[in-house]
Design an enzyme around this catalytic site. Structure first.
Site, PDB file in Angstrom:
ATOM      1  N   LEU A 143      -2.862   4.453  -0.263  1.00 41.50           N
ATOM      2  CA  LEU A 143      -4.211   3.982  -0.621  1.00 41.50           C
ATOM      3  C   LEU A 143      -4.385   2.539  -0.106  1.00 41.50           C
ATOM      4  CD1 LEU A 143      -6.460   5.447  -2.173  1.00 41.50           C
ATOM      5  CD2 LEU A 143      -5.675   4.283  -4.233  1.00 41.50           C
ATOM      6  N   HIS A 144      -4.515   2.409   1.223  1.00 35.98           N
ATOM      7  CA  HIS A 144      -4.496   1.048   1.804  1.00 35.98           C
ATOM      8  C   HIS A 144      -5.677   0.177   1.337  1.00 35.98           C
ATOM      9  CE1 HIS A 144      -1.401   2.301   4.657  1.00 35.98           C
ATOM     10  NE2 HIS A 144      -2.179   3.223   5.171  1.00 35.98           N
ATOM     11  N   ASP A 145      -6.837   0.385   1.941  1.00 35.66           N
ATOM     12  CA  ASP A 145      -7.957  -0.558   1.754  1.00 35.66           C
ATOM     13  C   ASP A 145      -8.449  -0.679   0.308  1.00 35.66           C
ATOM     14  OD1 ASP A 145      -7.839  -1.077   4.447  1.00 35.66           O
ATOM     15  OD2 ASP A 145      -9.482   0.267   4.969  1.00 35.66           O
TER      16      ASP A 145
ATOM     17  N   THR B 166       0.824  -1.221   0.000  1.00 40.20           N
ATOM     18  CA  THR B 166       0.000   0.000   0.000  1.00 40.20           C
ATOM     19  C   THR B 166       0.856   1.268   0.000  1.00 40.20           C
ATOM     20  OG1 THR B 166      -0.302   0.087   2.410  1.00 40.20           O
ATOM     21  CG2 THR B 166      -1.868  -1.235   1.161  1.00 40.20           C
TER      22      THR B 166
END
Ligand code: BDR
Ligand code: CA
Length: 319
Positions: free
Chosen positions: A242-244, A196
């Site tokens: 922009l993890h999830d 991420t």
């Protein structure tokens, strides 16, 4: 092609919200339910946020089931980058729909049980601490028969942690649950900080998303702008990781991602390293791999994918 049946276990949360909004307009995915958990915010708030995001996205048809109100053993911790409501400075529409009376754990048991009976499988997307999933697995280990795979955001392997020196938030928030999930035998795709941190949502991207995303543009840009860590020393640029949303991107465009197999262990005893995820890259443990860890991401491809998806709100009328 038939849409992939998925359940989204999450703790919205700014980046959870972006992930949900992208999934809502992706016909390749059939979202059977959303199961908020205690994480970025207390459960009551993650449930409310999930209902509001459904309202904003015009997807009030998707049922929301409230999950566990605290981790398996440890005291709850909450997110530090999502603001006091979990959704930055935005005010989302009041939800008209209400949370289902069935609990998230019962829903997971029912959905995966029914899938297994029919010889089908559902993909579980995990965007928060893994408490709901671990409790369900502890109640009925046969659940694994109905799970196609878990695609999860969590952990940190070659990267240091983001909440402590060693540990990423979702795993640290419930390391015992993460241990249960990684020991379950379910195939796992792990999108950790190693992946991420390769996809930074920079101010110029935020301006682009504002330009294309029609009726959700103000809310989306406000959420994204709040996400900017402004920590160039750490990330090499302005912006926020922009993890999830990468979980959704992985399902939509797996070719944008490279993976390596390894056995993942979770530290749940040492206070210094609590929640650390350790990957056995070179087979030192003698344990077979239990996950595909994403090591490389085509960041430009992911941003282009989300611009195209969230651009669909320019055409889509509110439900
Ligand atoms: C994870 O922690 C949360 O704050 C985010 O929503 C994401 O799921 C990143 O470490
Ligand atoms: Ca999350």
């Amino acid at each position: 092609m038939n849409p992939i049946p998925i359940i989204v276990d999450c703790d919205p949360g700014i980046d959870d919200t972006i992930a949900l909004l992208a999934a809502f307009v992706s016909p390749e995915l059939n979202i059977l339910g959303i199961t908020p958990v205690c994480g970025n915010q207390p459960l009551e708030r993650t449930v409310r946020n999930a209902l509001q995001v459904c309202e904003l996205g015009g997807r009030t048809d998707i049922p929301v089931y409230a999950g566990c109100f605290r981790p398996m053993l440890r005291e709850p911790i909450h997110g530090q980058f999502h603001g006091s409501t979990g959704l930055g400075h935005t005010t989302l529409p009041e939800p008209k729909k209400t949370v289902e009376t069935m609990s998230a754990v019962d829903f997971l048991l029912e959905a995966f049980g029914a899938a297994a009976e029919k010889g089908e499988r559902i993909t579980l997307c995990c965007l928060g601490p893994l408490t709901n999933v671990a409790v369900a697995l502890r109640m009925k280990p046969q659940l694994v028969d109905g799970i196609e795979r878990i695609v999860m955001m969590g952990g940190a392997y070659r990267e240091p942690g983001n909440r402590t020196m060693t540990s990423e938030f979702n795993v640290l928030a419930d390391p015992h649950a993460a241990h249960v999930v990684f020991s379950s035998g379910v195939p796992i795709v792990a999108l950790a900080l190693d992946a991420t941190h390769q996809v930074m949502l920079r101010p110029e991207h935020v301006a682009e998303f504002f330009r294309v995303s029609g009726r959700i543009s103000e809310t989306l840009a406000a959420l994204m702008a709040f996400w900017d860590r402004n920590d160039v020393r750490r990330y090499g640029s302005r912006g926020g990781p922009l993890h999830d949303p990468l979980v959704i991107a992985y399902l939509l465009a797996p070719d944008l991602f490279q993976t390596e197999k390894a056995h993942i262990f979770v530290e749940y005893e040492s206070e210094l390293c609590m929640g650390q995820t350790i990957a056995d890259w070179y087979g030192k443990s003698g344990q077979a791999p239990n996950a595909d860890i994403v090591t490389k991401v085509d960041a430009d491809g992911v941003i282009a994918l989300f611009l195209e998806r969230l651009g669909r709100y320019a055409e889509k009328a509110a439900a």
